[in-house]
Design an enzyme around this catalytic site. Structure first.
Site, PDB file in Angstrom:
ATOM      1  N   TYR A  20       0.816  -1.218   0.000  1.00 58.13           N
ATOM      2  CA  TYR A  20       0.000   0.000   0.000  1.00 58.13           C
ATOM      3  C   TYR A  20       0.853   1.272   0.000  1.00 58.13           C
ATOM      4  O   TYR A  20       0.694   2.139   0.851  1.00 58.13           O
ATOM      5  CB  TYR A  20      -0.966  -0.006   1.206  1.00 58.13           C
ATOM      6  CG  TYR A  20      -1.617  -1.338   1.414  1.00 58.13           C
ATOM      7  CD1 TYR A  20      -2.567  -1.801   0.513  1.00 58.13           C
ATOM      8  CD2 TYR A  20      -1.247  -2.157   2.480  1.00 58.13           C
ATOM      9  CE1 TYR A  20      -3.139  -3.054   0.668  1.00 58.13           C
ATOM     10  CE2 TYR A  20      -1.814  -3.418   2.639  1.00 58.13           C
ATOM     11  CZ  TYR A  20      -2.752  -3.852   1.730  1.00 58.13           C
ATOM     12  OH  TYR A  20      -3.305  -5.093   1.893  1.00 58.13           O
ATOM     13  N   TYR A 148     -12.298  -6.997   5.974  1.00 58.29           N
ATOM     14  CA  TYR A 148     -11.106  -7.131   5.129  1.00 58.29           C
ATOM     15  C   TYR A 148     -10.858  -8.621   4.886  1.00 58.29           C
ATOM     16  O   TYR A 148     -10.782  -9.402   5.839  1.00 58.29           O
ATOM     17  CB  TYR A 148      -9.863  -6.505   5.782  1.00 58.29           C
ATOM     18  CG  TYR A 148      -8.645  -6.719   4.912  1.00 58.29           C
ATOM     19  CD1 TYR A 148      -8.427  -5.929   3.788  1.00 58.29           C
ATOM     20  CD2 TYR A 148      -7.754  -7.756   5.171  1.00 58.29           C
ATOM     21  CE1 TYR A 148      -7.349  -6.161   2.946  1.00 58.29           C
ATOM     22  CE2 TYR A 148      -6.676  -7.994   4.333  1.00 58.29           C
ATOM     23  CZ  TYR A 148      -6.479  -7.201   3.225  1.00 58.29           C
ATOM     24  OH  TYR A 148      -5.413  -7.440   2.391  1.00 58.29           O
ATOM     25  N   ASP A 249     -13.670 -16.134   8.242  1.00 58.61           N
ATOM     26  CA  ASP A 249     -12.297 -15.790   7.884  1.00 58.61           C
ATOM     27  C   ASP A 249     -11.533 -15.527   9.177  1.00 58.61           C
ATOM     28  O   ASP A 249     -11.635 -14.459   9.760  1.00 58.61           O
ATOM     29  CB  ASP A 249     -12.309 -14.564   6.961  1.00 58.61           C
ATOM     30  CG  ASP A 249     -10.912 -14.119   6.565  1.00 58.61           C
ATOM     31  OD1 ASP A 249      -9.932 -14.628   7.150  1.00 58.61           O
ATOM     32  OD2 ASP A 249     -10.800 -13.241   5.681  1.00 58.61           O
ATOM     33  N   LYS A 278      -1.921 -16.372   8.107  1.00 58.81           N
ATOM     34  CA  LYS A 278      -1.071 -15.525   8.965  1.00 58.81           C
ATOM     35  C   LYS A 278      -0.250 -16.284  10.025  1.00 58.81           C
ATOM     36  O   LYS A 278       0.843 -16.696   9.726  1.00 58.81           O
ATOM     37  CB  LYS A 278      -1.909 -14.410   9.571  1.00 58.81           C
ATOM     38  CG  LYS A 278      -2.301 -13.387   8.492  1.00 58.81           C
ATOM     39  CD  LYS A 278      -2.725 -12.045   9.032  1.00 58.81           C
ATOM     40  CE  LYS A 278      -2.669 -10.975   7.989  1.00 58.81           C
ATOM     41  NZ  LYS A 278      -3.948 -10.598   7.380  1.00 58.81           N
TER      42      LYS A 278
HETATM   43  C1  PLP Z   1      -4.466 -10.673   6.073  1.00 60.56           C
HETATM   44  C2  PLP Z   1      -5.831 -11.147   5.865  1.00 60.56           C
HETATM   45  C3  PLP Z   1      -6.218 -11.751   4.650  1.00 60.56           C
HETATM   46  C4  PLP Z   1      -5.279 -11.883   3.477  1.00 60.56           C
HETATM   47  O1  PLP Z   1      -4.163 -12.661   3.745  1.00 60.56           O
HETATM   48  P1  PLP Z   1      -2.835 -12.514   2.843  1.00 60.56           P
HETATM   49  O2  PLP Z   1      -1.948 -13.614   3.316  1.00 60.56           O
HETATM   50  O3  PLP Z   1      -2.292 -11.141   3.120  1.00 60.56           O
HETATM   51  O4  PLP Z   1      -3.239 -12.671   1.427  1.00 60.56           O
HETATM   52  C5  PLP Z   1      -7.517 -12.202   4.546  1.00 60.56           C
HETATM   53  N1  PLP Z   1      -8.393 -12.083   5.561  1.00 60.56           N
HETATM   54  C6  PLP Z   1      -8.053 -11.522   6.736  1.00 60.56           C
HETATM   55  C7  PLP Z   1      -9.062 -11.434   7.833  1.00 60.56           C
HETATM   56  C8  PLP Z   1      -6.768 -11.016   6.928  1.00 60.56           C
HETATM   57  O5  PLP Z   1      -6.449 -10.418   8.074  1.00 60.56           O
END
Ligand code: PLP
Length: 437
Positions: A20, A148, A249, A278
């Protein structure tokens, strides 16, 4: 900083994109030489205490001996083989572990190479599930504002429609449905108005909705908002009532960050599909996974096109799986609940005083996550170097100064992080002429 580094950083500024950022208006970057425990060592020898876990990932800190050993050991066998037609123990072990530690309903694992790709896979699964059941018109997703889910096009289409980059690409993004986000200030209070909006959208569009996708309890990069378990529980009930899939997610919240291993546990529910990423590898390598229930897998398998059409080149990379296995072993060998709880207690006590400053709109803490929401967007050109001067690594965005330190952080180190935040926020508040405001 010596001259060599000056030249390298200059090259970086001219040629490298960072997350970004703009090449025409670069923001400062700080060269890191090494990292160990909770400390990043900059090229000029300065040490910074890490408040970010490299974006939720490095939960055990850096240069962790067991994680290092897992990679070194796996290297002796193979660093990678294709997953098409071949399999290996690191992947099987990791899938077993993930099935074991998540809800009993989740029985099938797809390994993806990043969180965004895991979200893409999840969307494919949901759409293909309905297509297989003869309902191909069910192609839309229902989500909430301030979410997100990643930066790829499928994921971006379910990110908050107003903040972030959504509007730039709105003409080419899939059109999904966005309910009012649940109230953030009263974290424990149930938000009836938000549920009403959610239910209204669900009911009126039920013929075209394949799934609901949502970050459980904590909305991360879309605003660092916290909402109640009661809201999440109600979302699950409504998904059942109206027969749509629920995708959670947990790429940010997974592996203990909110105080339970997965945030959904606090609502006593289970998703149909779950994304993790992550912290999965303890922050060592890029790996994510999409887990689904047998209902979803069998549904897809029963269709005219029973093949799930996704298969990244580096799917289930053995090094990444090996370090993920080690990371889970380290997590479960530790008293992570106690660590997260004491970080939470300390963040609450030490960040609360920030609420007196004029620049501060809200202070909130959940698990090992602390957030200071400001009235105005911060000036990163001023604030980032200021945090570095104060010896901590905190990376604010928009109007948010937030921390989610490695679980191993010691009390005195965390105090240095929170003191730096207090200092920076007070400087912003003291002098309105200051570039921070
Ligand atoms: C970071 C994140 C993503 C994307 O993961 P990347 O490994 O950066 O592609 C998707 N959903 C959530 C909730 C996130 O925090």
């Amino acid at each position: 900083m010596n001259n060599d580094w000056d030249a390298l950083v200059e090259f970086d500024e001219q040629h490298l994109w960072h997350p970004y950022t703009s090449l025409s208006h670069p923001t400062p970057v700080f060269p890191v030489k090494s990292a160990s425990g909770v400390r990043l060592t900059l090229a000029d020898g300065r040490e910074l205490i890490d408040g970010m876990s490299s974006w939720w990932a490095a939960i055990h800190g850096y240069n962790q001996p067991t994680l290092n050993a897992a990679i070194e050991n796996q290297l002796k066998y193979m660093s990678h083989v294709m997953f098409g037609g071949l399999t290996h123990k690191p992947a099987i072990d990791l899938a077993k572990k993930l099935i074991d530690i998540t809800h009993d309903d989740l029985q099938h694992v797809f390994f993806a190479d990043s969180g965004s790709v895991a979200v893409e896979v999840t969307i494919k699964m949901a759409l293909q599930y309905w297509a297989s059941l003869g309902q191909p018109q069910k192609q839309r997703l229902l989500t909430i504002k301030n979410g997100y889910h990643g930066d790829t096009f499928g994921a971006m289409a379910v990110c908050d429609p107003d903040n972030g980059m959504h509007h730039l690409f709105s003409n080419v993004l899939a059109q999904h449905l966005f309910a009012k986000s649940p109230n953030c200030s009263g974290q424990t209070a149930y938000d009836q108005a938000a549920i009403d909006d959610f239910e209204r959208l669900l009911k009126t569009n039920i013929d075209t909705i394949a799934a609901v996708i949502i970050e459980p309890l904590v909305q991360g990069a879309g605003g660092m908002r916290f909402y109640s378990a009661a809201y999440l529980k109600k979302v699950r009930e409504l998904c059942d009532k109206h027969n749509v899939l629920l995708i959670l997610d947990e790429i940010a919240t997974g592996f203990g960050r909110t105080g339970t291993l997965f945030a959904y546990e606090q609502a006593h529910i289970a998703p149909d599909i779950l994304c993790v990423g992550k912290a999965l590898t303890g922050g060592y390598l890029s790996l994510a996974a999409t887990l689904c229930s047998s209902k979803v897998a069998d549904g897809i398998g029963s269709g005219q096109h029973p093949t799930l059409m996704h298969g990244p080149t580096f799917m289930a990379n053995p090094l990444a799986c090996a370090v993920a296995n080690a990371s889970l072993d380290v997590l479960f060998a530790s008293d992570w609940q106690a660590s997260v709880h004491s970080i939470e207690t300390q963040l609450k006590a030490e960040l609360a005083p920030c609420s007196v400053f004029a620049a501060v709109k809200d202070v909130r803490v959940k698990g090992a996550i602390g957030v200071i929401e400001l009235h105005q967007t911060i000036d990163i050109h001023w604030m980032q170097p200021r945090f570095v001067e104060l010896g901590v690594w905190v990376r604010p965005f928009s109007n948010l100064v937030y921390v989610m330190p490695p679980y191993i952080i010691e009390e005195t180190d965390l105090t240095q992080v929170t003191s730096a935040i207090k200092q920076v926020v007070s400087e912003m508040s003291d002098s309105p002429s200051q570039p921070g405001l």
